[in-house]
Design a protein around this motif. Structure first.
Motif, mmCIF file in Angstrom:
data_model
loop_
_atom_site.group_PDB
_atom_site.id
_atom_site.type_symbol
_atom_site.label_atom_id
_atom_site.label_comp_id
_atom_site.label_asym_id
_atom_site.label_seq_id
_atom_site.Cartn_x
_atom_site.Cartn_y
_atom_site.Cartn_z
ATOM 1 N N THR A 285 -2.328 6.492 1.713
ATOM 2 C CA THR A 285 -1.876 5.951 0.382
ATOM 3 C C THR A 285 -2.925 6.423 -1.119
ATOM 4 O O THR A 285 -3.638 6.575 -1.986
ATOM 5 C CB THR A 285 -2.380 4.322 -0.045
ATOM 6 N N ALA A 286 -3.670 7.783 -0.147
ATOM 7 C CA ALA A 286 -4.478 8.040 -1.247
ATOM 8 C C ALA A 286 -4.512 9.939 -0.778
ATOM 9 O O ALA A 286 -4.461 9.711 0.095
ATOM 10 C CB ALA A 286 -6.357 7.772 -1.185
ATOM 11 N N LEU A 287 -5.018 10.352 -2.003
ATOM 12 C CA LEU A 287 -5.056 12.206 -0.946
ATOM 13 C C LEU A 287 -6.462 12.332 -0.317
ATOM 14 O O LEU A 287 -7.552 12.000 -0.282
ATOM 15 C CB LEU A 287 -5.591 13.587 -2.757
ATOM 16 N N GLY A 288 -6.123 13.533 0.389
ATOM 17 C CA GLY A 288 -7.302 13.619 1.790
ATOM 18 C C GLY A 288 -6.872 13.223 2.925
ATOM 19 O O GLY A 288 -6.915 12.003 3.043
ATOM 20 N N ALA A 289 -8.156 13.709 3.604
ATOM 21 C CA ALA A 289 -7.987 13.294 5.366
ATOM 22 C C ALA A 289 -9.162 11.715 4.906
ATOM 23 O O ALA A 289 -8.740 11.185 5.795
ATOM 24 C CB ALA A 289 -8.849 13.901 6.091
ATOM 25 N N ARG A 290 -9.720 11.370 4.238
ATOM 26 C CA ARG A 290 -10.561 10.586 3.931
ATOM 27 C C ARG A 290 -10.339 9.707 2.829
ATOM 28 O O ARG A 290 -10.775 8.627 2.294
ATOM 29 C CB ARG A 290 -11.859 11.214 4.245
ATOM 30 N N GLY A 291 -9.741 10.296 2.649
ATOM 31 C CA GLY A 291 -9.434 9.166 0.975
ATOM 32 C C GLY A 291 -8.715 7.655 0.872
ATOM 33 O O GLY A 291 -9.022 7.032 0.094
ATOM 34 N N GLY A 292 -8.247 7.270 1.472
ATOM 35 C CA GLY A 292 -7.285 6.498 1.381
ATOM 36 C C GLY A 292 -7.882 5.211 3.114
ATOM 37 O O GLY A 292 -7.617 3.997 3.603
ATOM 38 N N ILE A 293 -9.654 5.956 3.540
ATOM 39 C CA ILE A 293 -10.054 4.263 4.579
ATOM 40 C C ILE A 293 -10.194 3.765 3.557
ATOM 41 O O ILE A 293 -11.626 3.457 2.509
ATOM 42 C CB ILE A 293 -10.838 5.019 5.118
ATOM 43 N N ALA A 294 -9.813 2.252 3.974
ATOM 44 C CA ALA A 294 -9.279 0.604 3.379
ATOM 45 C C ALA A 294 -10.421 0.303 4.115
ATOM 46 O O ALA A 294 -11.291 0.319 5.283
ATOM 47 C CB ALA A 294 -8.124 0.189 3.710
ATOM 48 N N PRO A 295 -11.015 -1.031 2.827
ATOM 49 C CA PRO A 295 -11.768 -2.216 3.230
ATOM 50 C C PRO A 295 -11.075 -2.815 5.255
ATOM 51 O O PRO A 295 -9.882 -2.740 5.062
ATOM 52 C CB PRO A 295 -12.166 -2.708 2.198
ATOM 53 N N LEU A 296 -12.251 -3.318 6.176
ATOM 54 C CA LEU A 296 -12.190 -4.112 7.214
ATOM 55 C C LEU A 296 -10.986 -4.547 6.817
ATOM 56 O O LEU A 296 -9.623 -4.928 6.612
ATOM 57 C CB LEU A 296 -12.964 -4.664 7.635
ATOM 58 N N GLU A 297 -11.350 -5.651 5.243
ATOM 59 C CA GLU A 297 -10.762 -6.749 5.215
ATOM 60 C C GLU A 297 -8.680 -6.562 4.713
ATOM 61 O O GLU A 297 -8.149 -7.487 4.875
ATOM 62 C CB GLU A 297 -10.678 -7.852 3.928
ATOM 63 N N LYS A 298 -8.603 -4.463 3.811
ATOM 64 C CA LYS A 298 -7.615 -4.329 3.352
ATOM 65 C C LYS A 298 -7.058 -4.344 4.463
ATOM 66 O O LYS A 298 -5.484 -4.614 4.632
ATOM 67 C CB LYS A 298 -7.632 -3.607 2.351
ATOM 68 N N ILE A 299 -7.492 -3.730 6.045
ATOM 69 C CA ILE A 299 -6.749 -3.394 7.001
ATOM 70 C C ILE A 299 -5.945 -4.658 7.802
ATOM 71 O O ILE A 299 -5.155 -4.582 8.082
ATOM 72 C CB ILE A 299 -7.077 -2.911 7.461
ATOM 73 N N GLU A 300 -6.710 -5.633 8.134
ATOM 74 C CA GLU A 300 -6.727 -6.921 8.204
ATOM 75 C C GLU A 300 -5.498 -8.009 7.347
ATOM 76 O O GLU A 300 -4.563 -8.212 8.434
ATOM 77 C CB GLU A 300 -7.788 -7.870 8.477
ATOM 78 N N ALA A 301 -6.141 -7.391 6.549
ATOM 79 C CA ALA A 301 -4.205 -8.408 5.104
ATOM 80 C C ALA A 301 -3.139 -7.425 5.636
ATOM 81 O O ALA A 301 -1.842 -7.908 5.977
ATOM 82 C CB ALA A 301 -4.323 -7.728 3.873
ATOM 83 N N LEU A 302 -2.978 -5.935 5.779
ATOM 84 C CA LEU A 302 -2.254 -4.791 5.612
ATOM 85 C C LEU A 302 -0.877 -6.147 7.376
ATOM 86 O O LEU A 302 0.401 -5.932 7.575
ATOM 87 C CB LEU A 302 -2.117 -3.892 6.156
ATOM 88 N N ARG A 303 -1.997 -6.163 8.554
ATOM 89 C CA ARG A 303 -1.493 -5.275 9.894
ATOM 90 C C ARG A 303 -1.365 -7.281 9.878
ATOM 91 O O ARG A 303 -0.403 -7.624 11.182
ATOM 92 C CB ARG A 303 -2.943 -5.410 10.505
ATOM 93 N N ARG A 304 -1.084 -8.300 9.084
ATOM 94 C CA ARG A 304 -0.653 -10.116 9.555
ATOM 95 C C ARG A 304 0.232 -9.767 8.653
ATOM 96 O O ARG A 304 0.703 -10.434 9.309
ATOM 97 C CB ARG A 304 -2.014 -10.736 9.296
ATOM 98 N N THR A 305 0.239 -9.000 7.246
ATOM 99 C CA THR A 305 1.429 -9.520 6.798
ATOM 100 C C THR A 305 2.582 -7.812 5.952
ATOM 101 O O THR A 305 3.356 -8.525 5.281
ATOM 102 C CB THR A 305 1.068 -10.109 5.234
ATOM 103 N N GLY A 306 2.344 -7.224 6.648
ATOM 104 C CA GLY A 306 2.451 -5.810 5.869
ATOM 105 C C GLY A 306 4.103 -5.482 6.439
ATOM 106 O O GLY A 306 3.792 -6.175 7.725
ATOM 107 N N GLN A 307 4.867 -5.324 5.861
ATOM 108 C CA GLN A 307 6.192 -4.836 6.493
ATOM 109 C C GLN A 307 6.085 -3.593 7.221
ATOM 110 O O GLN A 307 5.366 -2.977 7.461
ATOM 111 C CB GLN A 307 7.049 -4.814 5.094
ATOM 112 N N ARG A 308 7.092 -3.736 8.192
ATOM 113 C CA ARG A 308 6.975 -2.914 9.568
ATOM 114 C C ARG A 308 8.042 -2.109 8.989
ATOM 115 O O ARG A 308 9.200 -2.178 8.539
ATOM 116 C CB ARG A 308 6.671 -3.881 10.684
ATOM 117 N N SER A 309 7.754 -1.150 10.157
ATOM 118 C CA SER A 309 9.242 -0.189 10.657
ATOM 119 C C SER A 309 10.195 -0.460 11.614
ATOM 120 O O SER A 309 10.241 -0.925 12.238
ATOM 121 C CB SER A 309 8.305 1.446 11.115
ATOM 122 N N GLU A 310 10.868 0.401 11.550
ATOM 123 C CA GLU A 310 11.569 0.003 12.689
ATOM 124 C C GLU A 310 11.559 0.940 14.122
ATOM 125 O O GLU A 310 10.072 0.662 14.051
ATOM 126 C CB GLU A 310 13.060 1.107 11.980
#
Length: 331
Positions: A285-310
């Motif tokens: 979601t950001a530019l560069g190889a390290r641009g979008g390294i997210a905090p643990l809390e945000k990763i966990e939120a996506l893991r629990r509630t994010g929409q998945r691929s087919e």
């Protein structure tokens, strides 16, 4: 051989590539013999193992990076970035040699990228460059498939101290077979298994590599579709997470960093792979190889509630392929 300075305990260590990237955003990929006005061009730090260790450091682990750089401006930039990120770096100098660089062309609509890279022979890490103290005492080691001889040496030292080894495999470099044989958790690109075995079907190639290498688990990342893993008894499919992708650069690097983090935390495999997929998706979601390294809390939120691929594979296909792999129906 360089001396280890300011040596301290570390949770994880990584041996492999670093790079100075120029990320060029384009409105679309250019056709041959055409001109395209670029949107932006920015210098960013990158590299497979280096970026994975930065992710671990941002998530609170004590991270040690082992790599080689030239004495040019790109190498200076890499050193400064690692220091800024709080990663303990054991730099192996390559005087008179250019550091690894890349130009990354990013399509602004899809976020997909094309990488143009250059790595001089003098930047390769050799076994005599390595110090065993750099590996001793960590909880997990990451290596990549570029300099296979030194990576295999590091992996053997790690095994002598019961340290699990994670491998980042993309291309079939010379000596990669021997490196696979000392890697506990090879995590490959979606194309590597076919390049290595000649078999395009992951449901056949992953078990084949598993049997020949003796690893504990093998996984192949599949971009937006997530990851497929084989542990010798079952396939584990983790669909990807849907995000607004800006730049896919570094998604695999962050996936590997997340796997290291999960190993240290001793998570179960399902939680581990979901965490890895969520972290990799957010990095896009950001530019560069390290641009979008997210905090643990945000990763966990996506893991629990994010929409998945087919689903890349249906459960019936996974069960049938697992039975075939176990019984030897697929040689």
């Amino acid at each position: 051989m360089p001396r280890a300075e300011n040596f301290s305990a570390a949770d994880v260590a990584g041996l492999g590539s670093n790079a100075t990237d120029t990320v060029v955003r384009l409105p679309y990929f250019p056709a041959p013999d055409s001109k395209v006005e670029l949107i932006s061009a920015e210098r960013k730090a990158g590299g497979q193992v280096a970026s994975a260790l930065v992710a671990c450091a941002r998530w609170g682990l004590r991270a040690r990076y082992i790599g080689k750089v030239g004495d040019d401006d790109a190498g200076k930039f890499q050193r400064e970035e690692m220091a800024r990120e709080g990663v303990e770096a054991q730099w192996i100098p390559a005087p008179g040699c250019a550091s690894q660089t890349a130009f990354i062309l990013v399509d602004q609509h899809s976020g997909e990228r094309t990488v143009l890279w250059k790595r001089e022979a003098g930047i390769a890490i050799r076994p005599e460059n390595l110090q065993r103290e750099w590996i001793r005492g960590v909880h997990a080691l990451l290596v990549d498939g570029h300099d296979t001889a030194v990576s295999a040496q590091a992996a053997r030292w790690a095994h002598e101290e019961n340290i699990p080894v994670v491998g980042d495999f993309d291309n079939r470099y010379e000596g990669v077979k021997e490196l696979l044989e000392v890697t506990d958790f090879p995590i490959t690109s979606k194309d590597f298994p076919a390049r290595f075995t000649g078999e395009a079907d992951l449901l056949k190639s992953l078990p084949r590599i598993f049997r020949s290498s003796g690893c504990r688990m093998i996984a192949s990342t599949m971009g937006r579709l997530g990851v497929l893993a084989w542990d010798g008894a079952r396939f584990i499919l983790c669909p990807g997470f849907q995000v607004d992708s800006v730049d896919t650069t570094g998604a695999g690097d962050v996936f590997h960093g997340a796997f290291l983090y999960a190993l240290v935390r001793e998570w179960q495999i399902k939680e581990t792979l979901e965490f890895c997929c969520a972290a990799a998706a957010l990095n896009c979601t950001a530019l560069g190889a390290r641009g979008g390294i997210a905090p643990l809390e945000k990763i966990e939120a996506l893991r629990r509630t994010g929409q998945r691929s087919e689903l890349a594979y249906q459960s019936e296909a996974l069960l049938e392929a697992a039975r075939a792999a176990i019984t030897g129906a697929n040689p």
